[in-house]
Design a protein around this motif. Structure first.
Motif, short mmCIF file in Angstrom:
data_model
loop_
_atom_site.label_atom_id
_atom_site.label_comp_id
_atom_site.label_asym_id
_atom_site.label_seq_id
_atom_site.Cartn_x
_atom_site.Cartn_y
_atom_site.Cartn_z
N GLU A 508 1.08 -1.25 -0.39
CA GLU A 508 -0.12 -0.24 -0.05
C GLU A 508 0.57 1.17 -0.09
O GLU A 508 0.95 2.12 -0.85
CB GLU A 508 -1.13 0.27 1.26
CG GLU A 508 -1.94 1.43 1.58
CD GLU A 508 -2.42 1.27 2.57
OE1 GLU A 508 -2.68 2.23 3.31
OE2 GLU A 508 -2.86 0.26 3.14
N ILE A 509 2.04 0.71 0.84
CA ILE A 509 2.61 2.10 1.41
C ILE A 509 3.91 2.60 -0.43
O ILE A 509 3.56 3.33 -0.99
CB ILE A 509 3.66 2.07 2.68
CG1 ILE A 509 2.33 2.90 3.37
CG2 ILE A 509 4.52 3.27 1.81
CD1 ILE A 509 3.29 2.44 4.55
N PHE A 510 4.07 1.51 -1.11
CA PHE A 510 4.39 1.16 -1.69
C PHE A 510 4.41 2.10 -3.08
O PHE A 510 4.70 3.01 -3.94
CB PHE A 510 5.56 0.40 -2.70
CG PHE A 510 7.15 0.38 -3.57
CD1 PHE A 510 8.31 0.40 -2.57
CD2 PHE A 510 6.16 -0.13 -4.58
CE1 PHE A 510 9.23 0.85 -3.76
CE2 PHE A 510 6.99 -0.21 -5.61
CZ PHE A 510 8.53 0.21 -5.00
N THR A 511 3.16 1.78 -3.04
CA THR A 511 2.23 2.65 -4.15
C THR A 511 1.98 3.34 -4.04
O THR A 511 1.46 4.51 -4.85
CB THR A 511 0.83 1.06 -4.47
OG1 THR A 511 1.01 0.01 -5.25
CG2 THR A 511 0.42 1.98 -5.61
N ARG A 512 1.73 4.20 -2.63
CA ARG A 512 1.66 5.33 -2.52
C ARG A 512 2.42 6.62 -2.44
O ARG A 512 2.62 7.67 -3.45
CB ARG A 512 0.68 5.80 -0.88
CG ARG A 512 -0.15 7.02 -0.83
CD ARG A 512 -0.34 6.96 1.29
NE ARG A 512 0.75 6.77 1.71
CZ ARG A 512 0.53 6.51 2.61
NH1 ARG A 512 -0.42 5.89 3.57
NH2 ARG A 512 1.77 6.80 3.32
#
Length: 609
Positions: A508-512
């Motif tokens: 989630e964080i890597f994509t965001r």
């Protein structure tokens, strides 16, 4: 040499008042059992810093049952078993229990009394036919009130599979421990006292035999040859080099078992100047673990010694069993400083790969390391056209995988755990500060090793490389320090669940925040998981097995698919703690700190969800 009591052949060490079943169960429940050894507080007060030699009856029963377990595990009617111990106080009481129990069961015992762990293992390395196993009484770097047992053969501790089978046998025996011990005591009473007396009287002769074998293995490691003439040539070459460029080494042995090993004799034979402090076994003057402030005495003493004799530039402090030795050195500002663990391992890898590559320019070289070893080792290995393979944390794991890789055709001159600075130089199967010191001595005084490194790495070779210049020549990486308060988190959750949540939140964080990652040059990531000697690349439960407590790493890659950074964690198998580490290429401390903060944040979020 006897500390804390005597070995009297007329006294049966199994003759003591029996504990209650409840006391035995309590004693067993406090024991930590793993493939690297079994440990607990043996001091009768229960205080882990207690240096008293007395051991409670329940722990004496456990010791006899441990000896019985090994005898049954070997499965021979009359096996030969090596027995030794480190220099902590309770060992002198536990040693005779093990020896008497094994003799009563029909085993032949070669008793070394106090001996360094690498020495007892060396005895079974080059001469495996002369011992079916070893039983070593030690708690390694644990506080002085602890003690424990290590088991193995052929130069190293049992691998994870065999260690677990041994632990299961022990658990089964403890379930009916008092009855089993009654049988052992009966057999002890029937033992011919001459057998016990002669075993104790052979200690000096057995120690001398083991010391000679240890010397042979140390020279075999240093030369990568078993030939006597090669060993003699190496000794002469080193003596000449040290006459040309003197080298002195200080050993602050802190009362460890290394005080009765071959350190002084071998280093002197190689023309190295030596000085020793607290080298009488039992003369423990500071906490046992050779880290942080426990290296201060060595640093201060080395600085003073260097002022009197500039040749003295290296110092080492071992743990109590002497298989671990951390290094201090005189830097270019003439001040003593600690060689950080990852840096020390990188230097020994450089030294051993250079020597191997010079001896065979086309050899298929490889290095085996644990998961949290810095990627600087991979970069060093690439310069020597060598592969790097990784395992879960644990000496037994890297030894097992190195053996596998040799069967596949690789030459693996060095393996170990960069995260704790522990190098294992083939054919040794255990960490050894002597091997580390000889790797550094070769690197400092055999100019062809340094010349090859500086040539392959494209760096300009200084006229006379010091340890500082060699350290500066290493690939630049920023790695979480082993003693950083940020390197661990308290975690009371099932490990598999935590890892699944971590994977979800990281994605989630890597994509965001892909723009932020891109600003670091990070284009992609992979989940890398280690269990024992296996490494698997992939996310999700399919890539791990119960109880899900192996190593877990997020590898971060640039747009050329080169890993530039990694975030690593592994739950302790004995306490509710996750150990953490971040490794970043380059010297950008802000980058490291950001990724470590992110790593901790995701774990915390996973715990709270």
């Amino acid at each position: 040499m006897i500390i804390h009591g005597t070995h009297d052949w007329r006294i049966d060490p199994l003759a003591f008042p029996l504990p209650s079943k409840k006391a035995l169960e309590a004693a067993y429940s406090s024991m930590i059992i793993s493939s690297s050894g079994w440990r607990k507080v043996f001091a009768s007060s229960g205080d882990e810093e207690d240096s008293a030699p007395t051991v409670d009856p329940a722990d004496r029963v456990l010791t006899a049952l441990a000896a019985y377990t090994l005898h049954r595990h070997i499965g021979k009617k009359k096996p030969t078993i090596l027995v030794g111990l480190d220099a902590r106080p309770t060992g002198a009481e536990l040693g005779p229990i093990v020896v008497r129990t094994l003799l009563s069961l029909g085993a032949k015992v070669r008793y070394l009394f106090i001996t360094a762990a690498p020495q007892i293992m060396a005895d079974t390395n080059l001469n495996p036919a002369e011992a079916d196993a070893f039983f070593y009484i030690s708690a390694s770097h644990n506080p002085i009130g602890h003690n424990g047992f290590k088991f193995g053969r052929d130069g190293g501790v049992y691998g994870p599979g065999e260690a677990e089978r041994l632990a299961e046998r022990f658990r089964d025996l403890v379930d009916d421990g008092l009855n089993h011990f009654a049988l052992l005591r009966s057999r002890s009473e029937d033992l011919d006292p001459e057998v016990y007396r002669q075993t104790l009287e052979r200690i000096a002769a057995e120690r001398e035999k083991s010391a000679q074998r240890y010397r042979t293995l140390a020279l075999t490691v240093a030369t990568k040859s078993t030939e006597r003439n090669v060993h003699d040539q190496f000794i002469e070459t080193m003596r000449l080099e040290h006459r040309r460029k003197p080298l002195g080494i200080l050993g602050e042995l802190n009362g460890s078992a290394r005080g009765c090993s071959i350190d002084r004799a071998l280093l002197s034979e190689l023309g190295i100047g030596t000085a020793f402090m607290h080298d009488t076994p039992g003369d423990v003057v500071h906490p046992i673990v050779p880290e942080g402030k426990n290296l201060s005495l060595c640093m201060e003493s080395l600085t003073a010694l260097h002022r009197k004799d500039p040749a003295f530039v290296l110092g080492y402090v071992p743990d109590n069993d002497g298989d671990r030795g951390n290094i201090v050195y005189i830097n270019d500002e003439n001040e003593a400083t600690i060689v950080e663990a990852q840096t020390l391992f990188a230097l020994t890898v450089l030294s051993e790969l250079a020597q191997s590559r010079l001896s065979d320019p086309k050899a298929p070289l490889a290095v085996v390391v644990n998961g949290p070893t810095s990627n600087r080792v991979d970069e060093i290995a690439r310069h020597f056209d060598a592969k790097v393979f990784r395992t879960e944390v644990g000496e037994a794991n890297v030894v097992e995988l190195a053996d596998r890789k040799r069967k596949e055709g690789y030459i693996v001159p060095i393996l170990g755990e960069g995260s704790n600075g522990g190098n294992i130089s083939h054919p040794a199967k255990v960490r050894d500060p002597l091997n580390t010191l000889l790797s550094l001595a070769k690197l400092l005084n055999r100019k062809e090793l340094g010349e090859l490194w500086f040539s392959l790495s494209g760096r300009e070779r200084p006229a006379s490389p010091s340890l500082d210049t060699l350290i500066r020549s290493l690939p630049s990486y920023t790695t979480t320090g082993a003693f950083s308060p940020l390197a661990r988190l308290s975690v009371e959750i099932e490990h598999g669940l935590l890892k699944s949540r971590y994977e979800e939140f990281f994605e989630e964080i890597f994509t965001r925040d892909h723009i932020l990652f891109n600003s670091f040059g990070i284009a992609s990531y992979k989940i890398i998981q280690t269990e024992g000697a296996e490494e698997r690349i992939g996310s999700g439960p399919a890539y791990r097995t119960p109880p899900y407590n192996g190593g877990f790493k997020v590898g971060l890659y640039d747009d050329e698919n080169v890993m530039t950074d990694f975030l690593w964690m592994r739950g302790s198998k004995t306490e509710p703690v996750f150990r953490l580490l971040v490794d970043c290429r380059g010297d950008d401390l802000n980058r490291h700190d950001y990724l470590l903060e992110l790593h901790r944040l995701i774990i915390t979020r996973a715990l709270q969800s």
